[in-house]
Design a protein around this motif. Structure first.
Motif, PDB file in Angstrom:
ATOM      1  N   MET A  55       0.818  -1.321  -0.114  1.00 32.71           N
ATOM      2  CA  MET A  55      -0.007   0.326  -0.091  1.00 32.71           C
ATOM      3  C   MET A  55       0.982   1.164   0.020  1.00 32.71           C
ATOM      4  O   MET A  55       0.759   1.690  -0.674  1.00 32.71           O
ATOM      5  CB  MET A  55      -0.712   0.027   1.484  1.00 32.71           C
ATOM      6  CG  MET A  55      -1.875  -0.578   0.872  1.00 32.71           C
ATOM      7  SD  MET A  55      -3.622  -1.160   2.449  1.00 32.71           S
ATOM      8  CE  MET A  55      -2.624  -2.273   3.489  1.00 32.71           C
TER       9      MET A  55
ATOM     10  N   ALA B  91       0.326   3.911  -3.304  1.00 35.43           N
ATOM     11  CA  ALA B  91       0.421   5.747  -2.714  1.00 35.43           C
ATOM     12  C   ALA B  91       1.439   6.392  -3.128  1.00 35.43           C
ATOM     13  O   ALA B  91       1.116   7.446  -3.510  1.00 35.43           O
ATOM     14  CB  ALA B  91      -0.138   4.559  -1.476  1.00 35.43           C
TER      15      ALA B  91
ATOM     16  N   PRO C 265      -5.332  -0.932   6.612  1.00 32.97           N
ATOM     17  CA  PRO C 265      -4.063   0.048   6.026  1.00 32.97           C
ATOM     18  C   PRO C 265      -4.524   1.095   7.727  1.00 32.97           C
ATOM     19  O   PRO C 265      -3.372   1.834   8.359  1.00 32.97           O
ATOM     20  CB  PRO C 265      -4.865   1.022   4.896  1.00 32.97           C
ATOM     21  CG  PRO C 265      -6.372   0.651   5.343  1.00 32.97           C
ATOM     22  CD  PRO C 265      -6.710  -0.422   5.666  1.00 32.97           C
TER      23      PRO C 265
ATOM     24  N   ARG D 255      -4.140   5.296   5.695  1.00 34.31           N
ATOM     25  CA  ARG D 255      -5.768   5.546   5.466  1.00 34.31           C
ATOM     26  C   ARG D 255      -6.117   6.608   4.089  1.00 34.31           C
ATOM     27  O   ARG D 255      -6.473   6.944   3.257  1.00 34.31           O
ATOM     28  CB  ARG D 255      -7.633   5.732   6.427  1.00 34.31           C
ATOM     29  CG  ARG D 255      -7.162   4.405   6.729  1.00 34.31           C
ATOM     30  CD  ARG D 255      -8.223   4.063   8.025  1.00 34.31           C
ATOM     31  NE  ARG D 255      -8.362   5.163   9.084  1.00 34.31           N
ATOM     32  CZ  ARG D 255      -8.707   5.223  10.090  1.00 34.31           C
ATOM     33  NH1 ARG D 255      -9.572   4.822  10.367  1.00 34.31           N
ATOM     34  NH2 ARG D 255      -7.590   5.835  10.616  1.00 34.31           N
TER      35      ARG D 255
ATOM     36  N   LEU E 163      -4.648   6.044   0.433  1.00 28.21           N
ATOM     37  CA  LEU E 163      -5.172   5.308   0.024  1.00 28.21           C
ATOM     38  C   LEU E 163      -5.623   6.113  -0.851  1.00 28.21           C
ATOM     39  O   LEU E 163      -5.527   5.296  -2.692  1.00 28.21           O
ATOM     40  CB  LEU E 163      -6.256   4.358   0.985  1.00 28.21           C
ATOM     41  CG  LEU E 163      -6.220   3.518   2.345  1.00 28.21           C
ATOM     42  CD1 LEU E 163      -6.893   2.905   1.927  1.00 28.21           C
ATOM     43  CD2 LEU E 163      -4.974   2.852   1.346  1.00 28.21           C
TER      44      LEU E 163
ATOM     45  N   ILE F 235      -3.366   5.630  -5.085  1.00 25.53           N
ATOM     46  CA  ILE F 235      -3.378   5.052  -5.763  1.00 25.53           C
ATOM     47  C   ILE F 235      -4.211   4.445  -6.707  1.00 25.53           C
ATOM     48  O   ILE F 235      -4.748   4.427  -6.769  1.00 25.53           O
ATOM     49  CB  ILE F 235      -3.553   3.380  -4.476  1.00 25.53           C
ATOM     50  CG1 ILE F 235      -3.159   3.425  -3.032  1.00 25.53           C
ATOM     51  CG2 ILE F 235      -4.073   2.001  -5.469  1.00 25.53           C
ATOM     52  CD1 ILE F 235      -3.354   2.332  -1.907  1.00 25.53           C
TER      53      ILE F 235
ATOM     54  N   THR G   4      -6.874  -2.068  -7.257  1.00 25.24           N
ATOM     55  CA  THR G   4      -6.679  -3.247  -5.992  1.00 25.24           C
ATOM     56  C   THR G   4      -7.009  -4.392  -5.773  1.00 25.24           C
ATOM     57  O   THR G   4      -9.141  -4.047  -5.506  1.00 25.24           O
ATOM     58  CB  THR G   4      -6.130  -2.692  -4.840  1.00 25.24           C
ATOM     59  OG1 THR G   4      -5.306  -1.147  -5.041  1.00 25.24           O
ATOM     60  CG2 THR G   4      -5.861  -2.701  -3.814  1.00 25.24           C
TER      61      THR G   4
ATOM     62  N   PHE H  91     -10.947   0.564   3.683  1.00 26.43           N
ATOM     63  CA  PHE H  91     -11.347   0.509   2.264  1.00 26.43           C
ATOM     64  C   PHE H  91     -11.927   1.828   1.571  1.00 26.43           C
ATOM     65  O   PHE H  91     -11.618   1.778   0.576  1.00 26.43           O
ATOM     66  CB  PHE H  91     -10.286  -0.606   1.910  1.00 26.43           C
ATOM     67  CG  PHE H  91      -9.767  -1.408   2.379  1.00 26.43           C
ATOM     68  CD1 PHE H  91      -7.965  -0.633   1.281  1.00 26.43           C
ATOM     69  CD2 PHE H  91      -9.187  -2.195   2.839  1.00 26.43           C
ATOM     70  CE1 PHE H  91      -6.852  -1.564   1.824  1.00 26.43           C
ATOM     71  CE2 PHE H  91      -8.129  -3.168   3.397  1.00 26.43           C
ATOM     72  CZ  PHE H  91      -7.334  -2.846   2.621  1.00 26.43           C
TER      73      PHE H  91
ATOM     74  N   LEU I  72     -10.399   3.571  -0.657  1.00 30.60           N
ATOM     75  CA  LEU I  72      -9.952   3.767  -1.985  1.00 30.60           C
ATOM     76  C   LEU I  72     -11.027   2.595  -2.667  1.00 30.60           C
ATOM     77  O   LEU I  72     -11.310   1.681  -2.599  1.00 30.60           O
ATOM     78  CB  LEU I  72      -8.850   2.824  -2.388  1.00 30.60           C
ATOM     79  CG  LEU I  72      -7.649   1.945  -3.557  1.00 30.60           C
ATOM     80  CD1 LEU I  72      -7.809   2.821  -3.990  1.00 30.60           C
ATOM     81  CD2 LEU I  72      -6.822   1.093  -3.501  1.00 30.60           C
TER      82      LEU I  72
ATOM     83  N   ALA J  11     -11.235  -0.471  -4.994  1.00 27.36           N
ATOM     84  CA  ALA J  11     -10.832  -1.463  -4.210  1.00 27.36           C
ATOM     85  C   ALA J  11     -11.898  -3.056  -4.293  1.00 27.36           C
ATOM     86  O   ALA J  11     -13.106  -2.913  -3.523  1.00 27.36           O
ATOM     87  CB  ALA J  11      -9.948  -1.585  -3.115  1.00 27.36           C
TER      88      ALA J  11
END
Length: 212
Positions: free
Chosen positions: A40, A44, A60, A141, A144, A147, A151, A176, A179, A182
């Motif tokens: 991660m 990121a 995370p 967090r 994220l 990214i 994922t 998450f 993100l 994900a």
């Protein structure tokens, strides 16, 4: 603590350096446990280098499990420091006994426990303690959203009698939430080392992940 506290970030930076120096074209990155945290961090902080990311049984912000609701990295740092002190300064026999019990709880398949136990016995106690401290006290967090790589997250029900599948699912969804793209997938009947306890399911997910 300061001398040995930074474990994951330097490793993530070394992986970034390796990808650049080897001229790898957006490789897939797969990381289990602390390796998932490193993955991660890498994705990121170097979004241009990672083609896709798989995180295996890691959230995370692990510190959320060590504090009250709404815990922050700052609020759990005293707890992380206490954990570090206890693990780093424990007599070797006591440390190994406690780590053995912990690892056995992470692997349901008895025949696969010894290789993980040997890795623990071969590791530097203070560095291992520092790495765990860092896991508890770092909150990824907020990072994220940086990214860019597709994922996927594989996880198992938390090894705690109070935890249910539904609670675990909710924790991962909240963890998450920053993100939103994900893909989260719970693997049942497995402890933390999914590749040992449910190898068919794990490698099936991994093959599909790499093929996408």
């Amino acid at each position: 603590i300061d001398r040995v506290s930074q474990t994951r970030a330097p490793v993530a930076e070394e992986i970034a350096r390796y990808i650049r120096e080897q001229h790898l074209n957006k490789p897939a990155v797969v990381g289990h446990s602390m390796g998932g945290t490193m993955g991660m961090m890498l994705a990121a902080r170097h979004p241009d280098l990672v083609g896709r990311l798989m995180v295996v049984d890691m959230i995370p912000f692990m510190g959320a499990m060590f504090g009250a609701p709404g815990a922050t990295a700052e609020s759990v740092t005293p707890v992380a420091d206490q954990i570090w002190a206890a693990q780093a300064n424990s007599p070797r026999e006591t440390y190994v006994a406690q780590a053995t019990a912990s690892i056995n709880g992470m692997i349901n398949t008895e025949s696969r426990r010894e290789e993980a136990l040997q890795d623990m016995r071969d590791s530097d106690q203070k560095v291992s303690a520092a790495a765990f401290r860092e896991l508890v006290a770092t909150d990824l967090r907020p990072e994220l959203a940086r990214i860019a790589a597709p994922t996927e997250v594989l996880y198992v029900k938390f090894n705690d009698a109070r935890m249910t599948d539904a609670i675990t699912d909710a924790v991962y969804q909240m963890s998450f939430a920053t993100l939103p793209g994900a893909r989260l997938k719970r693997i049942d009947d497995s402890a933390h080392f999914i590749m040992f306890d449910q190898p068919t399911a794990f490698y099936g997910e991994l093959d599909a992940f790499l093929a996408r």
